[in-house]
Write a protein that holds these residues in place. Structure first.
Motif, PDB file in Angstrom:
ATOM      1  N   ALA A  44     -19.202  26.524  16.860  1.00  0.00           N
ATOM      2  CA  ALA A  44     -19.371  27.962  15.193  1.00  0.00           C
ATOM      3  C   ALA A  44     -19.824  28.962  14.755  1.00  0.00           C
ATOM      4  CB  ALA A  44     -19.670  26.365  14.790  1.00  0.00           C
ATOM      5  N   ARG A  45     -19.582  29.200  14.269  1.00  0.00           N
ATOM      6  CA  ARG A  45     -20.760  30.037  13.252  1.00  0.00           C
ATOM      7  C   ARG A  45     -22.209  29.830  13.197  1.00  0.00           C
ATOM      8  NH1 ARG A  45     -19.551  35.092  12.066  1.00  0.00           N
ATOM      9  NH2 ARG A  45     -18.228  34.333  10.391  1.00  0.00           N
ATOM     10  N   ALA A  46     -23.135  29.064  13.265  1.00  0.00           N
ATOM     11  CA  ALA A  46     -24.063  28.390  13.271  1.00  0.00           C
ATOM     12  C   ALA A  46     -24.681  28.701  14.872  1.00  0.00           C
ATOM     13  CB  ALA A  46     -25.210  27.016  13.227  1.00  0.00           C
ATOM     14  N   LEU A  48     -23.372  30.959  16.728  1.00  0.00           N
ATOM     15  CA  LEU A  48     -22.876  31.772  17.454  1.00  0.00           C
ATOM     16  C   LEU A  48     -24.055  32.330  16.940  1.00  0.00           C
ATOM     17  CD1 LEU A  48     -21.547  34.738  18.417  1.00  0.00           C
ATOM     18  CD2 LEU A  48     -20.403  34.574  16.324  1.00  0.00           C
ATOM     19  N   SER A  49     -24.882  33.043  15.767  1.00  0.00           N
ATOM     20  CA  SER A  49     -25.802  33.271  14.832  1.00  0.00           C
ATOM     21  C   SER A  49     -27.031  33.002  15.344  1.00  0.00           C
ATOM     22  CB  SER A  49     -25.961  32.507  13.395  1.00  0.00           C
ATOM     23  OG  SER A  49     -25.114  33.124  12.956  1.00  0.00           O
ATOM     24  N   GLU A  50     -26.795  31.589  16.610  1.00  0.00           N
ATOM     25  CA  GLU A  50     -28.474  31.160  16.858  1.00  0.00           C
ATOM     26  C   GLU A  50     -28.199  32.654  18.583  1.00  0.00           C
ATOM     27  OE1 GLU A  50     -30.320  27.583  19.278  1.00  0.00           O
ATOM     28  OE2 GLU A  50     -28.835  27.329  17.883  1.00  0.00           O
TER      29      GLU A  50
END
Length: 65
Positions: A44-46, A48-50
């Motif tokens: 998920a986006r979160a 990927l950001s991490e």
């Protein structure tokens, strides 16, 4: 286990030979039938950001000389 259903899927849907069907692990068969093993979910986006924060792209130019 629904062996008749799994055999139908493996032998008819996937067109595996009996030897190839019986050589598969349940996880491999599930993956071939479109499932995921171990309950893994897409990133998920979160997540990927991490990862991007933990492992940033290198900046600057590298010299290959």
């Amino acid at each position: 286990m629904d062996w008749p259903g799994l055999m139908r899927a493996g032998l008819h849907q996937l067109r595996l030979t009996p030897a190839a069907f019986w050589a598969l692990t349940p996880a491999e068969l599930a993956l071939m039938l479109g499932g995921t093993s171990g309950g893994a979910r897409p990133l998920a986006r979160a997540g990927l950001s991490e990862l991007m924060a933990r492992f940033p792209d290198e900046t600057g130019e590298r010299s290959d000389e």
